[in-house]
Scaffold this active site. Structure first.
Site, PDB file in Angstrom:
ATOM      1  N   PHE A 141     -51.048   8.292 -23.869  1.00 13.43           N
ATOM      2  CA  PHE A 141     -49.849   7.679 -24.065  1.00 13.43           C
ATOM      3  C   PHE A 141     -48.718   8.610 -23.812  1.00 13.43           C
ATOM      4  O   PHE A 141     -48.530   9.397 -24.419  1.00 13.43           O
ATOM      5  CB  PHE A 141     -49.792   6.802 -25.464  1.00 13.43           C
ATOM      6  CG  PHE A 141     -48.522   6.303 -25.490  1.00 13.43           C
ATOM      7  CD1 PHE A 141     -48.426   5.084 -25.408  1.00 13.43           C
ATOM      8  CD2 PHE A 141     -47.393   6.770 -26.080  1.00 13.43           C
ATOM      9  CE1 PHE A 141     -47.365   4.374 -25.300  1.00 13.43           C
ATOM     10  CE2 PHE A 141     -46.257   5.982 -26.478  1.00 13.43           C
ATOM     11  CZ  PHE A 141     -46.115   4.687 -25.979  1.00 13.43           C
ATOM     12  N   ASP A 226     -47.828  17.564 -23.012  1.00  6.33           N
ATOM     13  CA  ASP A 226     -47.030  16.747 -23.922  1.00  6.33           C
ATOM     14  C   ASP A 226     -47.303  16.713 -25.235  1.00  6.33           C
ATOM     15  O   ASP A 226     -48.200  16.295 -25.958  1.00  6.33           O
ATOM     16  CB  ASP A 226     -47.421  15.324 -23.459  1.00  6.33           C
ATOM     17  CG  ASP A 226     -46.539  14.045 -24.117  1.00  6.33           C
ATOM     18  OD1 ASP A 226     -45.822  14.327 -24.853  1.00  6.33           O
ATOM     19  OD2 ASP A 226     -46.728  12.929 -23.624  1.00  6.33           O
ATOM     20  N   LYS A 255     -39.023  13.342 -30.205  1.00 11.53           N
ATOM     21  CA  LYS A 255     -39.502  13.017 -31.456  1.00 11.53           C
ATOM     22  C   LYS A 255     -38.991  13.965 -32.551  1.00 11.53           C
ATOM     23  O   LYS A 255     -37.666  13.881 -33.144  1.00 11.53           O
ATOM     24  CB  LYS A 255     -40.987  12.707 -31.997  1.00 11.53           C
ATOM     25  CG  LYS A 255     -41.464  11.454 -30.939  1.00 11.53           C
ATOM     26  CD  LYS A 255     -42.862  11.007 -31.413  1.00 11.53           C
ATOM     27  CE  LYS A 255     -43.062   9.514 -30.747  1.00 11.53           C
ATOM     28  NZ  LYS A 255     -42.346   8.589 -30.444  1.00 11.53           N
TER      29      LYS A 255
END
Length: 401
Positions: A141, A226, A255
């Site tokens: 994801f 990531d 984030k």
């Protein structure tokens, strides 16, 4: 109708149904706790998918944002501003890298990493124009843009959004043989989450990441980590890659970099990689804006102390010890994770992940399901041991239920 029902009905009527949130309407939050419009308090065990690593309303971050709001919030990259150089310098130092390319959202940062790897492949590695390939892992994801879903194996994210962007090859996560077989002279990068978050907090086999690092070096291929969810303290280290002594060629961050206050993301790498860009080739009006830099600088300062990483490591050990006792009792099949991050697979017949999440909500604990039978736990790193234990006791009660 109650205030909650009215708010949800209005949202359902006037917003696209691209999410299926739990039926709670949050009005305020502090630390690890949120309060809804009815005045009910809930323990946040999701932390905005790691965006809220430092808790809701963290005073250091709020004060940094307030101070910057009174000065300047946006210049665009048409001009310099006085927070930009410090942000880039200090983030590069935190990552052990040389250069930073700031963006806003995680998906933007992943898109930037893809563009960077391709340009590096053409300008530095010498791959023929239009032939660059990037290898990714199944169950990944990385976001939901049209390019990113082109290399997703999640049919819910892909269906009806084609045609898809070419240039990607998908291999099984954790399978080094498949990765080696997929590499060609035109491979420019391997893009991978060191721990797959949305897939259910999947940790790769021991030794996998170091071997990926060795293989990419051997084949002159960039290793892109990531760390949007796994990075910045979540797993007990600044970066999840550190658990296996791995330093990638490029970090993709987001984030928690914005502290749950503003969206901030970045690609961080060497001058040899990010130095391929020339003016006009990539950018963002809001990327690296003064407000974002001010908040992110405070995040970096907090991480430099090591306090939050240590807290995640210690509470994480406690969390996984407690969750491990649930395995074998009939309701829980598997528990995975690292630090204050866990994926819990619910056994068939004991409820779906959504049903367990709803039952926990009724007990004033908020988590989120994924892939049908899995729930994820990722509380703010500031959560107290007492509150964590209380949340875990609610989970035990639900599973006994």
């Amino acid at each position: 109708m109650s205030t909650t029902e009215t708010a949800i009905a209005s949202a359902e009527a006037h917003s696209a149904h691209n999410y299926h949130p739990l039926p709670v309407v949050v009005a305020s939050a502090e630390g690890a706790w949120m309060t809804d419009v009815e005045g009910r308090r809930y323990l946040d065990m999701l932390a905005g998918y790691s965006a809220l690593n430092f808790g809701h309303g963290n005073r250091r971050l709020i004060e940094a944002a307030k101070a910057q709001l009174d000065r300047v919030t946006l210049t665009s990259r048409a001009f310099h501003h006085d927070r930009f150089a410090d942000f880039c310098t200090q983030l590069a130092e935190l990552c052990g890298m040389e250069m930073v390319l700031p963006m806003n959202t995680g998906a933007e940062a992943v898109e930037t990493a893809v563009k960077t790897a391709r340009k590096w492949g053409y300008r530095v590695k010498g791959v023929p124009d239009g032939m660059a390939k990037i290898i990714v892992a199944s169950n990944n994801f990385h976001g939901r843009t049209t390019t990113i879903i082109s290399f997703s194996t999640d049919q819910e994210a892909r269906t009806d959004f084609g045609p898809y962007t070419p240039g990607f090859e998908i291999v099984p996560y954790g399978d080094l043989t498949a990765l080696r077989a997929a590499m060609t002279d035109n491979t420019v990068a391997v893009l991978m989450e060191p721990i797959q978050g949305e897939a259910g907090v999947l940790v790769p086999p021991p030794g996998y990441l170091p071997r990926v690092r060795e293989l990419t070096r051997e084949r002159d291929v960039l290793f892109i980590a990531d760390e949007i969810q796994s990075g910045l303290g979540r797993t007990g280290r600044t970066f999840a890659c550190e658990h296996e002594g791995v330093v990638p060629d490029m970090y993709v961050l987001g984030k928690a970099l914005g502290g749950g206050v503003v969206p901030v993301s970045a690609v961080v790498s060497s001058a040899a990689v990010l130095g391929v860009y020339r003016p006009g080739e990539h950018g963002s009006t809001f990327g690296g804006n003064p407000l974002a830099c001010a908040v992110a600088l405070e995040v970096i300062a907090m991480l430099r102390t090591g306090e939050f990483q240590q807290r995640a490591a210690e509470l994480g050990d406690h969390l996984h010890q407690a969750l491990g006792l649930l395995v074998g009792g009939g309701a829980v099949e598997t528990v995975r994770g690292r630090g204050l991050w866990a994926g819990i697979d619910i056994a068939p017949g004991h409820g779906t992940g959504r049903e367990i999440s709803e039952k926990l909500m009724d007990r004033r604990v908020l988590v989120k399901d994924t892939h049908g039978s899995t729930i994820r736990i990722a509380p703010p790193l500031v959560i107290s041991k007492e509150d964590l234990d209380w949340g875990l006791e609610q989970l035990r009660e639900v599973l006994r239920g």
